[in-house]
Scaffold this motif. Sequence first.
Motif, short mmCIF file in Angstrom:
data_model
loop_
_atom_site.label_atom_id
_atom_site.label_comp_id
_atom_site.label_asym_id
_atom_site.label_seq_id
_atom_site.Cartn_x
_atom_site.Cartn_y
_atom_site.Cartn_z
N ALA A 36 0.87 -1.17 -0.01
CA ALA A 36 0.12 -0.15 -0.03
C ALA A 36 0.89 1.17 0.02
CB ALA A 36 -1.03 -0.19 1.20
N THR A 37 0.41 2.36 -0.49
CA THR A 37 1.27 3.66 -0.44
C THR A 37 -0.08 4.68 -0.09
OG1 THR A 37 0.56 4.25 -2.81
CG2 THR A 37 2.82 2.97 -2.36
N PHE A 38 0.41 5.58 0.84
CA PHE A 38 -0.33 6.70 1.28
C PHE A 38 0.14 8.07 0.90
CE2 PHE A 38 -0.91 3.08 4.29
CZ PHE A 38 -2.32 2.54 3.69
N ASP A 39 -0.68 9.00 0.34
CA ASP A 39 -0.19 10.28 -0.01
C ASP A 39 0.36 10.87 1.07
OD1 ASP A 39 0.22 12.62 -2.03
OD2 ASP A 39 -1.01 13.70 -0.45
N ASP A 40 -0.08 10.82 2.57
CA ASP A 40 0.74 11.44 3.77
C ASP A 40 1.58 10.52 4.48
OD1 ASP A 40 -1.46 9.41 4.31
OD2 ASP A 40 -2.37 11.04 5.91
N ALA A 41 1.93 9.30 3.99
CA ALA A 41 2.95 8.52 4.72
C ALA A 41 4.25 8.84 3.77
CB ALA A 41 2.69 6.90 4.52
N ARG A 42 4.89 9.66 4.64
CA ARG A 42 6.08 10.05 3.91
C ARG A 42 7.63 9.70 4.83
NH1 ARG A 42 4.99 14.06 -0.20
NH2 ARG A 42 2.71 13.71 -0.67
N GLU A 68 8.72 14.97 -2.07
CA GLU A 68 8.16 15.35 -3.70
C GLU A 68 6.89 14.23 -4.00
OE1 GLU A 68 11.60 15.31 -3.42
OE2 GLU A 68 11.60 17.56 -3.01
N GLY A 69 6.68 13.32 -3.20
CA GLY A 69 5.68 12.43 -3.73
C GLY A 69 5.95 11.26 -4.32
N ASN A 70 7.33 11.25 -4.55
CA ASN A 70 7.79 9.94 -5.18
C ASN A 70 8.10 8.96 -4.38
OD1 ASN A 70 7.99 11.20 -7.86
ND2 ASN A 70 9.86 12.45 -7.18
N LEU A 71 8.29 7.47 -4.94
CA LEU A 71 8.51 6.48 -3.95
C LEU A 71 10.06 6.58 -3.28
CD1 LEU A 71 8.09 3.37 -6.35
CD2 LEU A 71 6.28 4.79 -4.76
N ALA A 72 9.81 6.36 -1.93
CA ALA A 72 11.20 6.39 -1.21
C ALA A 72 11.54 4.93 -0.97
CB ALA A 72 10.88 7.21 -0.03
N GLU A 73 10.88 4.42 0.20
CA GLU A 73 11.22 3.04 0.64
C GLU A 73 10.10 2.58 1.30
OE1 GLU A 73 15.08 3.62 2.55
OE2 GLU A 73 14.31 4.73 4.19
N ALA A 74 10.23 1.29 1.84
CA ALA A 74 9.58 0.40 2.67
C ALA A 74 10.22 0.71 4.10
CB ALA A 74 9.43 -0.94 2.32
N TYR A 84 12.51 4.64 13.22
CA TYR A 84 11.37 3.82 12.81
C TYR A 84 10.11 3.91 13.20
CZ TYR A 84 15.38 1.38 10.62
OH TYR A 84 16.36 1.36 9.75
N VAL A 85 9.64 4.83 14.24
CA VAL A 85 8.43 4.90 14.61
C VAL A 85 7.47 5.57 13.64
CG1 VAL A 85 6.95 6.36 16.22
CG2 VAL A 85 9.27 5.74 17.17
N GLY A 86 7.76 6.16 12.78
CA GLY A 86 6.74 6.76 11.67
C GLY A 86 6.58 5.73 10.73
N PRO A 87 7.27 4.92 10.37
CA PRO A 87 7.42 3.80 9.37
C PRO A 87 6.63 2.96 10.07
CG PRO A 87 9.59 4.71 9.04
CD PRO A 87 9.00 5.50 10.10
N MET A 88 6.63 2.31 11.19
CA MET A 88 5.99 1.38 11.91
C MET A 88 4.45 1.73 11.97
SD MET A 88 5.87 0.54 16.08
CE MET A 88 5.05 2.13 16.62
N ILE A 89 4.20 2.91 12.18
CA ILE A 89 2.73 3.34 12.22
C ILE A 89 2.27 3.31 10.79
CG2 ILE A 89 1.41 5.32 12.51
CD1 ILE A 89 3.21 6.21 14.66
N ALA A 90 2.99 3.60 9.74
CA ALA A 90 2.61 3.49 8.34
C ALA A 90 2.21 2.00 8.05
CB ALA A 90 3.47 4.21 7.49
N ARG A 91 3.11 1.21 8.71
CA ARG A 91 3.07 -0.23 8.37
C ARG A 91 1.60 -0.63 9.00
NH1 ARG A 91 7.23 -4.97 9.35
NH2 ARG A 91 8.31 -4.17 7.24
N ARG A 92 1.31 -0.36 10.10
CA ARG A 92 0.12 -0.66 10.78
C ARG A 92 -0.90 -0.21 9.92
NH1 ARG A 92 0.85 1.63 15.84
NH2 ARG A 92 1.82 -0.20 16.69
N ASP A 143 0.26 -6.30 3.07
CA ASP A 143 1.23 -6.58 3.84
C ASP A 143 2.38 -5.60 4.20
OD1 ASP A 143 0.23 -9.59 3.41
OD2 ASP A 143 0.99 -9.17 1.49
N ASP A 144 2.48 -4.61 3.61
CA ASP A 144 3.66 -3.61 3.86
C ASP A 144 3.39 -2.30 3.05
OD1 ASP A 144 5.97 -2.73 5.23
OD2 ASP A 144 7.16 -4.19 4.39
N VAL A 145 3.93 -1.38 3.41
CA VAL A 145 3.68 -0.08 2.91
C VAL A 145 5.07 0.52 2.29
CG1 VAL A 145 4.44 1.39 5.16
CG2 VAL A 145 3.00 2.28 3.52
N VAL A 146 4.90 1.31 1.20
CA VAL A 146 6.11 2.06 0.50
C VAL A 146 5.94 3.49 0.94
CG1 VAL A 146 7.44 2.69 -1.39
CG2 VAL A 146 6.72 0.26 -0.93
#
Length: 301
Positions: free
Chosen positions: A137-143, A184-190, A160-168, A176-179
């Motif tokens: 999954a991706t979300f516009d506000d998960a940066r 700029e709104g481009n892909l970064a990483e999981a 890793y706290v922000g990414p943990m919340i995004a994965r939840r 299963d996971d988030v990217v």
Amino acid sequence: MAITAPMLWLDGSLVETRSTTMPVHGHAVQRGSLVFDVGSFHGAREGVALFRAREHVARFMRSARIVGLPLAFDEDALVRAAAAVVAECGRSEGLVRWSVYFDATEPDLLPRSTSTHVTVAAQILEDPPRAAPIRIATFDDARKAAPEALSPEAKVAAAYVGPMIARRRAIAAGADDVVLLDREGNLAEAPIANVFCVLAGVLTTPPLGYVLPGITRETVLALARSEGIPVQEKAIPRTAFSMSEEAFLTATSFAIAPIGSVDGSALPSAPGPITSRLASRLATTQRGEDPDFSNWVAYVR
């Protein structure tokens, strides 16, 4: 899930894992300042081998410098420590985790004492890595945090706290996971992995700057070039992700994980031919059977 082996290396000596403690009011716990890195070991042609241990240690030392945690041990000592805990655990497959943290229990944001502890532990994966293609999954506000706020080169616990919340959030949405996206709104990483896409036959991954310089990421790029697969490191718009011909995540803990769908849209091939080819080559390389990259393995004696 990974379990830590019964013995670990603490400040120069092997000790019982269960005897080690960290104060609940320690700076690492209260402020998230612990720095770590994770490598792997594998059953190989001549025994058990660490994979790219020096590169992991170099990154670990760089993370410590960025955060400001002094290290009393050099690269050779930290590699030897990894070999020692792997030999002690008696297993042929698993992970190695290097950690450094402040000894301080004072409440200040910046501890006055800069004394640190260093641990190196072998961890065994109780569950095998997920083999089936994963749903992303991706979300516009998960940066991803902007590099001006926190360097993406630092593997520090607080990052890793922000990414943990995004994965939840992604799991709650049926993925299963988030990217994460960059500023700029481009892909970064999981949260714990780099991402690759095949776009018009070219293996593409986001450039360094917003993403962790993953050891597996670098390995896959080198193997792809060796295989004659065209590669590019460039910005990937979110809209292009779900239109990939194939895609996968890379991380030390699971090497290559094929992506089956993005935001509910199935990809044409999972695993695709390039993903499968690279996964096979990587497994061969980790076992010390690749003559082109034999310097990447160090045998545990």
